[in-house]
Design an enzyme around this catalytic site. Structure first.
Site, PDB file in Angstrom:
ATOM      1  N   ARG A   1       0.869  -1.183   0.000  1.00 35.62           N
ATOM      2  CA  ARG A   1       0.000   0.000   0.000  1.00 35.62           C
ATOM      3  C   ARG A   1       0.903   1.230   0.000  1.00 35.62           C
ATOM      4  O   ARG A   1       2.117   1.125   0.066  1.00 35.62           O
ATOM      5  CB  ARG A   1      -1.014  -0.007   1.153  1.00 35.62           C
ATOM      6  CG  ARG A   1      -0.646  -0.683   2.428  1.00 35.62           C
ATOM      7  CD  ARG A   1       0.454  -0.021   3.183  1.00 35.62           C
ATOM      8  NE  ARG A   1       0.180   1.384   3.362  1.00 35.62           N
ATOM      9  CZ  ARG A   1       1.067   2.301   3.663  1.00 35.62           C
ATOM     10  NH1 ARG A   1       2.352   1.981   3.786  1.00 35.62           N
ATOM     11  NH2 ARG A   1       0.753   3.573   3.819  1.00 35.62           N
ATOM     12  N   GLY A   2       0.251   2.405  -0.069  1.00 37.42           N
ATOM     13  CA  GLY A   2       1.032   3.639  -0.198  1.00 37.42           C
ATOM     14  C   GLY A   2       1.160   3.950  -1.686  1.00 37.42           C
ATOM     15  O   GLY A   2       1.534   3.071  -2.478  1.00 37.42           O
ATOM     16  N   ALA A   3       0.847   5.193  -2.072  1.00 40.02           N
ATOM     17  CA  ALA A   3       0.729   5.534  -3.490  1.00 40.02           C
ATOM     18  C   ALA A   3       1.947   5.136  -4.346  1.00 40.02           C
ATOM     19  O   ALA A   3       1.793   4.432  -5.355  1.00 40.02           O
ATOM     20  CB  ALA A   3       0.420   7.024  -3.627  1.00 40.02           C
TER      21      ALA A   3
ATOM     22  N   GLN B   1      -2.305   2.301   9.888  1.00 36.80           N
ATOM     23  CA  GLN B   1      -0.985   2.404   9.249  1.00 36.80           C
ATOM     24  C   GLN B   1       0.012   3.154  10.138  1.00 36.80           C
ATOM     25  O   GLN B   1       1.209   2.895  10.090  1.00 36.80           O
ATOM     26  CB  GLN B   1      -1.089   3.135   7.903  1.00 36.80           C
ATOM     27  CG  GLN B   1      -1.785   2.350   6.809  1.00 36.80           C
ATOM     28  CD  GLN B   1      -3.262   2.665   6.750  1.00 36.80           C
ATOM     29  OE1 GLN B   1      -3.877   3.004   7.749  1.00 36.80           O
ATOM     30  NE2 GLN B   1      -3.856   2.529   5.569  1.00 36.80           N
TER      31      GLN B   1
ATOM     32  N   ASP C   1      -1.976  10.870  -2.021  1.00 39.07           N
ATOM     33  CA  ASP C   1      -2.330   9.830  -2.997  1.00 39.07           C
ATOM     34  C   ASP C   1      -2.609  10.423  -4.365  1.00 39.07           C
ATOM     35  O   ASP C   1      -2.454   9.763  -5.382  1.00 39.07           O
ATOM     36  CB  ASP C   1      -3.534   9.030  -2.503  1.00 39.07           C
ATOM     37  CG  ASP C   1      -3.100   8.132  -1.363  1.00 39.07           C
ATOM     38  OD1 ASP C   1      -3.054   8.622  -0.220  1.00 39.07           O
ATOM     39  OD2 ASP C   1      -2.745   6.976  -1.639  1.00 39.07           O
TER      40      ASP C   1
ATOM     41  N   ASN D   1      -5.487  12.419   0.528  1.00 38.55           N
ATOM     42  CA  ASN D   1      -4.601  11.577   1.340  1.00 38.55           C
ATOM     43  C   ASN D   1      -5.470  10.803   2.330  1.00 38.55           C
ATOM     44  O   ASN D   1      -6.699  10.973   2.366  1.00 38.55           O
ATOM     45  CB  ASN D   1      -3.544  12.430   2.056  1.00 38.55           C
ATOM     46  CG  ASN D   1      -2.461  11.574   2.702  1.00 38.55           C
ATOM     47  OD1 ASN D   1      -1.902  10.674   2.068  1.00 38.55           O
ATOM     48  ND2 ASN D   1      -2.172  11.808   3.968  1.00 38.55           N
ATOM     49  N   LYS D   2      -4.839   9.975   3.113  1.00 34.87           N
ATOM     50  CA  LYS D   2      -5.551   9.093   4.043  1.00 34.87           C
ATOM     51  C   LYS D   2      -6.626   9.833   4.837  1.00 34.87           C
ATOM     52  O   LYS D   2      -6.416  10.943   5.315  1.00 34.87           O
ATOM     53  CB  LYS D   2      -4.516   8.450   4.988  1.00 34.87           C
ATOM     54  CG  LYS D   2      -5.052   7.486   6.012  1.00 34.87           C
ATOM     55  CD  LYS D   2      -5.910   6.382   5.435  1.00 34.87           C
ATOM     56  CE  LYS D   2      -5.237   5.579   4.355  1.00 34.87           C
ATOM     57  NZ  LYS D   2      -6.192   4.754   3.571  1.00 34.87           N
TER      58      LYS D   2
HETATM   59  O1  MRU Z   1      -4.563   3.140   2.062  1.00 33.52           O
HETATM   60  P1  MRU Z   1      -3.087   3.359   2.005  1.00 33.52           P
HETATM   61  O2  MRU Z   1      -2.344   2.784   3.159  1.00 33.52           O
HETATM   62  O3  MRU Z   1      -2.529   2.930   0.665  1.00 33.52           O
HETATM   63  O4  MRU Z   1      -2.936   4.935   2.075  1.00 33.52           O
HETATM   64  C1  MRU Z   1      -1.653   5.495   2.083  1.00 33.52           C
HETATM   65  C2  MRU Z   1      -1.657   6.967   2.233  1.00 33.52           C
HETATM   66  O5  MRU Z   1      -2.680   7.606   2.335  1.00 33.52           O
HETATM   67  C3  MRU Z   1      -0.325   7.651   2.176  1.00 33.52           C
HETATM   68  O6  MRU Z   1      -0.312   8.788   2.977  1.00 33.52           O
HETATM   69  C4  MRU Z   1      -0.048   8.076   0.725  1.00 33.52           C
HETATM   70  O7  MRU Z   1      -0.225   6.994  -0.149  1.00 33.52           O
HETATM   71  C5  MRU Z   1       1.315   8.620   0.549  1.00 33.52           C
HETATM   72  S1  MRU Z   1       2.542   7.372   0.681  1.00 33.52           S
HETATM   73  C6  MRU Z   1       4.051   8.037   0.320  1.00 33.52           C
END
Ligand code: MRU
Length: 346
Positions: free
Chosen positions: A49-51, A194, A235, A245-246
């Site tokens: 996960r994470g963009a 997370q 994201d 973002n989250k």
């Molecule tokens: O649902 P996730 O864990 O994929 O969400 C991740 C986030 O919201 C992060 O803040 C975002 O992807 C930036 S990661 C460098």
């Protein structure tokens, strides 16, 4: 730079190896993704996960499709894999950015054998460039942090969310590497946790001081004067600077403005969606009610209760102090500063 004690993804013997992030912090287990369906599932179920990491994983997923394709089917299988992987998660634009890059390789006029090599090469390059981008973000962002700064972050925008180093946490890492003392406050980040499971884990591995707080304590921490700045990842960033973002990021930005605390977003250029003019156009993923009704295997809510579980929110550009990119620190008005880096080469 200090060697990282773990990796998030690697391409080995025509297979993808990823760290299963659902199991952290209790278990550090690497799993193999051997076909496109497994890659899709790993992204959807948040094994990765994470963009930025979603983008890198999808790129390797396409490379995998090419490697596995039988003779005469490389182009069609790769196209099908690109379309399929686009349906894995909707919000992080890095997924679509990476898939488009892989798709462009198909335009090469070459043999199938060479095409497969080029696709694997492109995926490797996307991985390598991600780490380099994060290190640039880190260096630009570290300038914003003074010695002794207390940084509040949300979710995980660290090495675990990328191919390495991290975006928001990359800024912290670079500041620490330059000799500054930085203390991180990590929001636990309900419902998938997370912050508690991942941010706390990776910072502790690096020996960077971190204090975990319940999401609900963030505004009170600011009120107590214990936050010098907020840094989060993204994201998808719209052309006007609105930031997806989250879920919970918006609440932090509002509180930070109220308490006059800088609110920084750290993200590579691949997170900017020039086709989207404002946040309202960003598709927001809604995830399973089970994520809210359970913590791990423990039920915490009545089985039949109605649930709304958006995975992301959108922070309006007016609440963002600056966006730290691999092309430098962008200041408002973001329409202009974002447009300025659109075609720049690094
Ligand atoms: O649902 P996730 O864990 O994929 O969400 C991740 C986030 O919201 C992060 O803040 C975002 O992807 C930036 S990661 C460098």
């Amino acid at each position: 730079m200090k060697e990282q004690a773990f990796f998030t993804i690697s391409w080995k013997d025509e297979k993808i190896i990823v760290l299963d992030q659902r199991l952290l912090p209790t278990e550090e287990k690497y799993v193999e993704l051997g076909c496109v369906e497994e890659v899709h599932r790993a992204i959807r179920n948040m094994v990765v996960r994470g963009a930025p990491l979603i983008g890198v994983t999808a790129a390797y997923g396409v490379a995998l499709a090419a490697v596995k394709a039988s003779r005469g089917r490389v182009r069609s299988d790769v196209k099908a894999a690109v379309e399929f992987l686009k349906t894995s998660r909707p919000t992080a634009v890095n997924l679509f950015w990476a898939l488009e890059r892989m798709e462009r390789v198909l335009q090469k006029d070459c043999t199938e054998e060479d095409l497969v090599k080029c696709l694997v090469e492109e995926a490797r390059l996307i991985e390598k460039e991600d780490v380099e981008s994060n290190q640039c973000i880190g260096e630009f962002g570290a300038e914003l942090l003074k010695d002794g700064f207390r940084v509040l972050t949300h979710c995980n925008a660290g090495a675990l969310a990328t191919a390495g180093w991290g975006t928001a946490l990359g800024v912290v890492r670079s500041a620490v590497a330059s000799g500054k003392r930085v203390h991180v406050y990590a929001d636990e980040t309900r419902p998938v946790l997370q912050g508690a499971r991942l941010t706390a884990w990776e910072l502790m591995k690096d020996g960077i001081p971190v204090t975990l707080i319940p999401d609900n304590a963030a505004a009170f921490l600011m009120e107590k004067g214990r936050v010098d700045c907020v840094i989060v990842g993204a994201d998808r960033i719209a052309a006007n600077g609105d930031v997806a973002n989250k879920i919970g990021t918006l609440k932090l930005a509002i509180a930070a403005r109220y308490y006059d605390i800088p609110f920084y977003v750290a993200a590579p250029r691949s997170t900017i969606d020039y086709e989207v003019s404002c946040g309202e156009e960003i598709p927001i993923e809604e995830r399973s009610p089970d994520e809210v009704k359970n913590i791990a295997t423990c039920k915490i809510a009545p089985c039949d209760v109605g649930v709304w579980n958006p995975a992301f929110d959108v922070t309006p550009a007016e609440l963002v102090t600056a966006i730290v990119t691999d092309y430098g620190v962008l200041a408002p008005p973001f329409e202009k500063s974002i447009e300025r880096i659109r075609y720049l080469e690094r």
